[in-house]
Structures are given as structure tokens and as C-alpha cells.
Design a protein around this motif. Structure first.
Motif, PDB file in Angstrom:
ATOM      1  N   HIS A 151       0.273  -7.658  -1.058  1.00  0.00           N
ATOM      2  CA  HIS A 151       1.420  -7.817  -1.960  1.00  0.00           C
ATOM      3  C   HIS A 151       2.706  -7.344  -1.272  1.00  0.00           C
ATOM      4  N   ALA A 152       2.646  -6.171  -0.640  1.00  0.00           N
ATOM      5  CA  ALA A 152       3.825  -5.662   0.058  1.00  0.00           C
ATOM      6  C   ALA A 152       4.199  -6.569   1.224  1.00  0.00           C
ATOM      7  N   PHE A 153       3.213  -7.078   1.930  1.00  0.00           N
ATOM      8  CA  PHE A 153       3.445  -7.966   3.069  1.00  0.00           C
ATOM      9  C   PHE A 153       4.149  -9.246   2.624  1.00  0.00           C
ATOM     10  N   VAL A 154       3.692  -9.824   1.528  1.00  0.00           N
ATOM     11  CA  VAL A 154       4.307 -11.050   0.996  1.00  0.00           C
ATOM     12  C   VAL A 154       5.767 -10.798   0.629  1.00  0.00           C
ATOM     13  N   HIS A 155       6.057  -9.602   0.140  1.00  0.00           N
ATOM     14  CA  HIS A 155       7.420  -9.263  -0.275  1.00  0.00           C
ATOM     15  C   HIS A 155       8.264  -8.710   0.879  1.00  0.00           C
ATOM     16  N   GLY A 156       7.714  -8.753   2.100  1.00  0.00           N
ATOM     17  CA  GLY A 156       8.479  -8.359   3.270  1.00  0.00           C
ATOM     18  C   GLY A 156       8.573  -6.870   3.511  1.00  0.00           C
ATOM     19  N   ASP A 157       7.787  -6.069   2.814  1.00  0.00           N
ATOM     20  CA  ASP A 157       7.814  -4.617   2.990  1.00  0.00           C
ATOM     21  C   ASP A 157       6.685  -4.214   3.935  1.00  0.00           C
ATOM     22  N   LEU A 158       6.942  -4.337   5.225  1.00  0.00           N
ATOM     23  CA  LEU A 158       5.915  -4.076   6.231  1.00  0.00           C
ATOM     24  C   LEU A 158       5.502  -2.607   6.259  1.00  0.00           C
ATOM     25  N   VAL A 159       6.424  -1.691   6.009  1.00  0.00           N
ATOM     26  CA  VAL A 159       6.092  -0.265   6.000  1.00  0.00           C
ATOM     27  C   VAL A 159       5.101   0.040   4.883  1.00  0.00           C
ATOM     28  N   ALA A 160       5.349  -0.466   3.687  1.00  0.00           N
ATOM     29  CA  ALA A 160       4.421  -0.249   2.574  1.00  0.00           C
ATOM     30  C   ALA A 160       3.090  -0.936   2.840  1.00  0.00           C
ATOM     31  N   ALA A 161       3.122  -2.115   3.431  1.00  0.00           N
ATOM     32  CA  ALA A 161       1.881  -2.830   3.751  1.00  0.00           C
ATOM     33  C   ALA A 161       1.042  -2.029   4.734  1.00  0.00           C
ATOM     34  N   LEU A 162       1.677  -1.470   5.757  1.00  0.00           N
ATOM     35  CA  LEU A 162       0.960  -0.647   6.727  1.00  0.00           C
ATOM     36  C   LEU A 162       0.423   0.623   6.081  1.00  0.00           C
ATOM     37  N   HIS A 163       1.184   1.210   5.180  1.00  0.00           N
ATOM     38  CA  HIS A 163       0.728   2.419   4.495  1.00  0.00           C
ATOM     39  C   HIS A 163      -0.489   2.132   3.625  1.00  0.00           C
ATOM     40  N   ASP A 164      -0.473   1.017   2.919  1.00  0.00           N
ATOM     41  CA  ASP A 164      -1.573   0.699   2.007  1.00  0.00           C
ATOM     42  C   ASP A 164      -2.863   0.373   2.750  1.00  0.00           C
ATOM     43  N   ASN A 165      -2.786  -0.339   3.860  1.00  0.00           N
ATOM     44  CA  ASN A 165      -3.982  -0.651   4.636  1.00  0.00           C
ATOM     45  C   ASN A 165      -3.570  -1.250   5.977  1.00  0.00           C
ATOM     46  N   ALA A 166      -3.418  -0.379   6.973  1.00  0.00           N
ATOM     47  CA  ALA A 166      -2.975  -0.823   8.297  1.00  0.00           C
ATOM     48  C   ALA A 166      -3.937  -1.813   8.955  1.00  0.00           C
ATOM     49  N   PRO A 167      -5.260  -1.604   8.878  1.00  0.00           N
ATOM     50  CA  PRO A 167      -6.144  -2.612   9.487  1.00  0.00           C
ATOM     51  C   PRO A 167      -6.009  -3.996   8.843  1.00  0.00           C
ATOM     52  N   ALA A 168      -5.701  -4.043   7.560  1.00  0.00           N
ATOM     53  CA  ALA A 168      -5.507  -5.337   6.906  1.00  0.00           C
ATOM     54  C   ALA A 168      -4.292  -6.045   7.495  1.00  0.00           C
ATOM     55  N   VAL A 169      -3.206  -5.307   7.721  1.00  0.00           N
ATOM     56  CA  VAL A 169      -2.004  -5.911   8.311  1.00  0.00           C
ATOM     57  C   VAL A 169      -2.320  -6.438   9.707  1.00  0.00           C
ATOM     58  N   ALA A 170      -3.075  -5.670  10.476  1.00  0.00           N
ATOM     59  CA  ALA A 170      -3.494  -6.156  11.797  1.00  0.00           C
ATOM     60  C   ALA A 170      -4.305  -7.438  11.633  1.00  0.00           C
ATOM     61  N   GLY A 171      -5.130  -7.488  10.600  1.00  0.00           N
ATOM     62  CA  GLY A 171      -5.922  -8.686  10.331  1.00  0.00           C
ATOM     63  C   GLY A 171      -5.061  -9.885   9.971  1.00  0.00           C
TER      64      GLY A 171
END
Length: 130
Positions: free
Chosen positions: A56-76
């Protein structure tokens, strides 16, 4: 030639649709998505916990929150994008999609996820909680 891109295009459409849904339906508000069974019954965070919030954070462009919520998912997410481009390019050229991971790579990914899971459930790893 366009026929060869049907499967990669269909896969991309499904992933974009899933991300669009998660982007529209906020997982931070309870009741929209099921609770992780491991967290519900044990209070422990699995390696996937926070993945929907991360998306959800990634879709909204909040990369910091996306990494905080689940960094391996962002890498995925980024890994999927790179692999999809390679897959589509190979399909366009009429070559078969090939992804060959040896057992060493699979064990390394598993070990990284295990370490991530253990650390996020220890007191000093609280900053990794979703």
C-alpha cells in the motif's frame, strides 16, 4: 510475435490489478484483510507480515514506509520488475524464459528470510515490526 507476450502481459496485468486493489483498500484499517494466522495465534511476525501495508505504501510512493513495513517485500517488488522485463524481452525474441536458481541460492534466500524473521521478533528488532 504479439502472441508470445500474452503470458507475460497477463501476469503483469494480474500483479498491477492486485497492487491497485491494495492501493485502494488500505490494509492499515482493520476488517479489510485477514490477520496473519501466525501473528494471531502466537504474536510472532512471519516474514510476510506487513507485506500488504508495504505494498500500500509502495503504491502511494512512500518508499520509506514500505521499507519499514516489510523490506524484503520491497526487494521482491523490484526483483519481480527486473525479472518480468527479462521474461518479456525473451518472449518477444521467441526465447524460453529461464530462471535457474541453484540450491545454494535457494538456501541463501531462505536463510535471509529466517534471519529477518528471528531478528524482527527479538526485542532489539522492534524497528522491523510492521
Amino acid at each position: 510475435m504479439w502472441r508470445r507476450l500474452a503470458t507475460p502481459a497477463g501476469t503483469l496485468a494480474a500483479v498491477v490489478g492486485a497492487f491497485a486493489y491494495v492501493g485502494a483498500v488500505d490494509p492499515n484499517h482493520p476488517g479489510h484483510y485477514p490477520v496473519c494466522p501466525l501473528y494471531r495465534f502466537t504474536g510472532l511476525y512471519c516474514p510476510g507480515c506487513g507485506g500488504l501495508r508495504s505494498a500500500h505504501a509502495f503504491v502511494h510512493g512512500d518508499l520509506v514506509a514500505a521499507l519499514h513495513d516489510n523490506a524484503p517485500a520491497v526487494a521482491g517488488y523490484f526483483l519481480f520488475a527486473a525479472l518480468w522485463v527479462v521474461w518479456a524481452a525473451r518472449a518477444w525474441r521467441g526465447r524460453p524464459a529461464q530462471l535457474r536458481l541453484g540450491s545454494a541460492q535457494m538456501w541463501a534466500v531462505g536463510a535471509l528470510l529466517l534471519v529477518f524473521t528471528v531478528v524482527r521478533n527479538l526485542p532489539f528488532g522492534a524497528w522491523l515490526h510492521p
